[in-house]
Design a protein around this motif. Sequence first.
Motif, mmCIF file in Angstrom:
data_model
loop_
_atom_site.group_PDB
_atom_site.id
_atom_site.type_symbol
_atom_site.label_atom_id
_atom_site.label_comp_id
_atom_site.label_asym_id
_atom_site.label_seq_id
_atom_site.Cartn_x
_atom_site.Cartn_y
_atom_site.Cartn_z
ATOM 1 N N VAL A 1 0.836 -1.203 0.000
ATOM 2 C CA VAL A 1 0.000 0.000 0.000
ATOM 3 C C VAL A 1 0.871 1.253 0.000
ATOM 4 O O VAL A 1 0.604 2.230 -0.709
ATOM 5 C CB VAL A 1 -0.947 -0.025 1.209
ATOM 6 C CG1 VAL A 1 -1.760 1.269 1.280
ATOM 7 C CG2 VAL A 1 -1.877 -1.233 1.121
ATOM 8 N N ALA A 2 1.928 1.243 0.788
ATOM 9 C CA ALA A 2 2.804 2.414 0.847
ATOM 10 C C ALA A 2 3.471 2.660 -0.496
ATOM 11 O O ALA A 2 3.663 3.822 -0.909
ATOM 12 C CB ALA A 2 3.862 2.206 1.937
ATOM 13 N N THR A 3 3.814 1.595 -1.203
ATOM 14 C CA THR A 3 4.430 1.757 -2.519
ATOM 15 C C THR A 3 3.485 2.458 -3.478
ATOM 16 O O THR A 3 3.890 3.295 -4.307
ATOM 17 C CB THR A 3 4.837 0.392 -3.073
ATOM 18 O OG1 THR A 3 5.757 -0.224 -2.168
ATOM 19 C CG2 THR A 3 5.489 0.528 -4.431
ATOM 20 N N ALA A 4 2.176 2.118 -3.376
ATOM 21 C CA ALA A 4 1.197 2.772 -4.245
ATOM 22 C C ALA A 4 0.992 4.238 -3.890
ATOM 23 O O ALA A 4 0.480 5.009 -4.717
ATOM 24 C CB ALA A 4 -0.135 2.016 -4.172
ATOM 25 N N LEU A 5 1.371 4.647 -2.671
ATOM 26 C CA LEU A 5 1.163 6.034 -2.239
ATOM 27 C C LEU A 5 2.438 6.865 -2.275
ATOM 28 O O LEU A 5 2.420 8.041 -1.864
ATOM 29 C CB LEU A 5 0.592 6.043 -0.814
ATOM 30 C CG LEU A 5 -0.736 5.301 -0.613
ATOM 31 C CD1 LEU A 5 -1.177 5.374 0.832
ATOM 32 C CD2 LEU A 5 -1.815 5.877 -1.524
ATOM 33 N N HIS A 6 3.566 6.280 -2.703
ATOM 34 C CA HIS A 6 4.809 7.038 -2.766
ATOM 35 C C HIS A 6 4.700 8.206 -3.764
ATOM 36 O O HIS A 6 4.052 8.077 -4.818
ATOM 37 C CB HIS A 6 5.975 6.138 -3.191
ATOM 38 C CG HIS A 6 6.436 5.215 -2.098
ATOM 39 N ND1 HIS A 6 6.220 5.465 -0.760
ATOM 40 C CD2 HIS A 6 7.129 4.038 -2.168
ATOM 41 C CE1 HIS A 6 6.735 4.480 -0.049
ATOM 42 N NE2 HIS A 6 7.283 3.596 -0.881
ATOM 43 N N ASP A 7 5.368 9.353 -3.406
ATOM 44 C CA ASP A 7 5.521 10.507 -4.296
ATOM 45 C C ASP A 7 4.183 11.040 -4.798
ATOM 46 O O ASP A 7 3.995 11.339 -5.986
ATOM 47 C CB ASP A 7 6.411 10.130 -5.492
ATOM 48 C CG ASP A 7 7.804 9.729 -5.037
ATOM 49 O OD1 ASP A 7 8.318 10.336 -4.071
ATOM 50 O OD2 ASP A 7 8.363 8.778 -5.640
ATOM 51 N N ARG A 8 3.196 11.138 -3.892
ATOM 52 C CA ARG A 8 1.887 11.713 -4.226
ATOM 53 C C ARG A 8 1.521 12.689 -3.120
ATOM 54 O O ARG A 8 0.693 12.415 -2.254
ATOM 55 C CB ARG A 8 0.837 10.627 -4.367
ATOM 56 C CG ARG A 8 1.247 9.599 -5.433
ATOM 57 C CD ARG A 8 0.319 8.417 -5.485
ATOM 58 N NE ARG A 8 -0.936 8.757 -6.117
ATOM 59 C CZ ARG A 8 -1.861 7.857 -6.476
ATOM 60 N NH1 ARG A 8 -1.611 6.566 -6.274
ATOM 61 N NH2 ARG A 8 -2.978 8.225 -7.033
ATOM 62 N N PRO A 9 2.135 13.877 -3.112
ATOM 63 C CA PRO A 9 1.905 14.833 -2.006
ATOM 64 C C PRO A 9 0.482 15.337 -1.957
ATOM 65 O O PRO A 9 -0.043 15.615 -0.881
ATOM 66 C CB PRO A 9 2.897 15.953 -2.306
ATOM 67 C CG PRO A 9 3.173 15.854 -3.774
ATOM 68 C CD PRO A 9 3.100 14.395 -4.111
ATOM 69 N N GLY A 10 -0.165 15.484 -3.091
ATOM 70 C CA GLY A 10 -1.541 15.962 -3.079
ATOM 71 C C GLY A 10 -2.476 15.005 -2.387
ATOM 72 O O GLY A 10 -3.449 15.414 -1.758
ATOM 73 N N LEU A 11 -2.182 13.710 -2.523
ATOM 74 C CA LEU A 11 -3.043 12.714 -1.889
ATOM 75 C C LEU A 11 -3.013 12.849 -0.375
ATOM 76 O O LEU A 11 -4.044 12.794 0.288
ATOM 77 C CB LEU A 11 -2.598 11.320 -2.312
ATOM 78 C CG LEU A 11 -3.341 10.152 -1.659
ATOM 79 C CD1 LEU A 11 -4.785 10.116 -2.111
ATOM 80 C CD2 LEU A 11 -2.640 8.837 -1.977
ATOM 81 N N LEU A 12 -1.829 13.045 0.185
ATOM 82 C CA LEU A 12 -1.701 13.082 1.637
ATOM 83 C C LEU A 12 -2.123 14.419 2.229
ATOM 84 O O LEU A 12 -2.163 14.569 3.441
ATOM 85 C CB LEU A 12 -0.249 12.780 2.024
ATOM 86 C CG LEU A 12 0.237 11.386 1.603
ATOM 87 C CD1 LEU A 12 1.686 11.195 2.002
ATOM 88 C CD2 LEU A 12 -0.639 10.309 2.237
ATOM 89 N N ARG A 13 -2.434 15.460 1.375
ATOM 90 C CA ARG A 13 -2.932 16.735 1.862
ATOM 91 C C ARG A 13 -4.431 16.843 1.743
ATOM 92 O O ARG A 13 -5.023 17.829 2.152
ATOM 93 C CB ARG A 13 -2.280 17.891 1.103
ATOM 94 C CG ARG A 13 -0.766 17.972 1.313
ATOM 95 C CD ARG A 13 -0.139 19.120 0.534
ATOM 96 N NE ARG A 13 -0.639 20.427 0.980
ATOM 97 C CZ ARG A 13 -1.448 21.211 0.273
ATOM 98 N NH1 ARG A 13 -1.867 20.838 -0.929
ATOM 99 N NH2 ARG A 13 -1.853 22.365 0.756
ATOM 100 N N ALA A 14 -5.087 15.800 1.180
ATOM 101 C CA ALA A 14 -6.534 15.847 0.963
ATOM 102 C C ALA A 14 -7.276 15.497 2.239
ATOM 103 O O ALA A 14 -6.764 14.803 3.111
ATOM 104 C CB ALA A 14 -6.922 14.863 -0.148
ATOM 105 N N PRO A 15 -8.522 16.004 2.369
ATOM 106 C CA PRO A 15 -9.333 15.620 3.537
ATOM 107 C C PRO A 15 -9.774 14.170 3.407
ATOM 108 O O PRO A 15 -9.853 13.624 2.310
ATOM 109 C CB PRO A 15 -10.520 16.582 3.459
ATOM 110 C CG PRO A 15 -10.647 16.896 2.006
ATOM 111 C CD PRO A 15 -9.241 16.931 1.470
ATOM 112 N N PRO A 16 -10.090 13.529 4.504
ATOM 113 C CA PRO A 16 -10.534 12.129 4.440
ATOM 114 C C PRO A 16 -11.880 12.017 3.768
ATOM 115 O O PRO A 16 -12.698 12.933 3.821
ATOM 116 C CB PRO A 16 -10.600 11.715 5.911
ATOM 117 C CG PRO A 16 -10.763 12.990 6.670
ATOM 118 C CD PRO A 16 -10.020 14.030 5.889
#
Length: 544
Positions: free
Chosen positions: A53-68
Amino acid sequence: MIRLPALSLRIKLALVSVLLLALPWAGYTYVREMERFLLEGEQQALLATARAVATALHDRPGLLRAPPSRDDEMRREAQEELRRLAAERGEVPSPEDSDPAIIDREDAVAARREIEEISEILRGVERTTSRIWVVTHELRVLALAGSLKREGEPPPETLTQRVLGVLIPHPNEDFDDAIADDVLATGREISEALAGRPGVRLRNTPDGKAVVISAAHPIWNGDEVAGAVVVEESTNPILSVRNLALERLLVVTLAVFAVAAGVLIWFATRIWRLRDEAEAAIDAHGRLAHPHSRLITAQDASDELGDLSRSFSAMLGKLSQHHAYLESMASRLSHELRTPIAVVRSSLENLRLAPENSRVYIERAEEGLKRLGTILTRMSEATRLEQSLASVEQERYDIAAVVRGCVEGYRLAYPGQGFELDLPGRPAMVSGSPDLAAQLLDKLVANAVDFSRAGAPVRVSLAAADGAAALAVRNQGPPLPESLGGKLFDSMVSLRADRGGGEPHLGLGLYVARLIAEFHGGTIGAENLASGGGVAVTATFRLA
């Protein structure tokens, strides 16, 4: 020297049973090792899931700044707890990062698309008994999916599980799966993941009813850690497998011990019966309760107890023969001593009444005394021989020459008896005593002459074959009675009791012959001739 206390058979069997407990202990140890391997395998599997799962989320800063995407109670509790623990560590998130509302409309639309994508990723890897949540570096719970509890009704308990439930408690699915207050405070996996290192740990649920395996893996944004993926799963499936193995081990162990106990009780019962029969076979005075006493318990069994029972029966048979021998010895001695004593008494009485014929009566008294002396000499002959055999020095000699010389002497000693001699054409060397061998032949020939039919010769033969020399003495006469069996060479056994004669016979001649044959490492036996009109006595000597 230290002497150990004597242990009864029951205590020894109990000690053996205690030693058998090593087998279930070894099985329990194996199950524990299996449980440890399963836990390690589950930890690696969860860590691999977190890494995927972490590999699929690497280098995606916009994803981690989005609201849940969902604002459920569990996510809010987890986020509040993480933020509280971060504050205790002195880490205060920036207002920009902590307030998801300060995002322009275009970024929000893009973030929602990212959130939908992450939800698809989580749904693709989540399992029915695992929970996955994503934490940003600012300690916001971005997404949470799955459950630690198994879906559906648990399978009904079997009778074995209900009985063994006290010893082997079953895993409980009714546990509190909320995120505990100390998830981050006491654990290393999230802290290590946010520090850039994967982490795994075991923790208890808040109510202590279950154990949870937690694995965390960092999410990278370039060279910086942007968050972490946490995958959790309870150990209940592993505990179920372990309990099943323990239940089977316990059932098999109990079954084996029950069978072993039954077998031991069966053997003990047979031993007790054997003991009771052995005690009942002999009365308080040391006499056999029955002339033909034998043990019935395990008589026909093919195991060691059967051998013991048959040995006891054989011992009782020999003891019965010995009692019969002692009883017959008294009657035989009484019979043999009565005649010479009567001769001496009558001679003394006649000498007192008629002193003029003193010479005749004195001669008769001397004959009676001589007969008594002969009886006493023969009684002590066997005893003296048994004592002297231990000190006799063995020598190597030709038994054929001894037999030839003896037979020549018999022709002079028994002038009215014919003899036939059959010897091998070469010497037969044996190890022993030639004097004793001659004494053995004297006994056999004297016995054959006494029972030989008038005019029929006594045949003496010697044959050497198969490492032994066989000396046989055959005579024509009455056969051996079947009732005599193998008792002919025992002490005080004789067939002359009904034949009369002036020479006393105590039945010791063939007994002495047996002692001499055994001293030479051989055997002795007697059998009726095939024609039924005579007897052959054969003694064997081991060739040197």
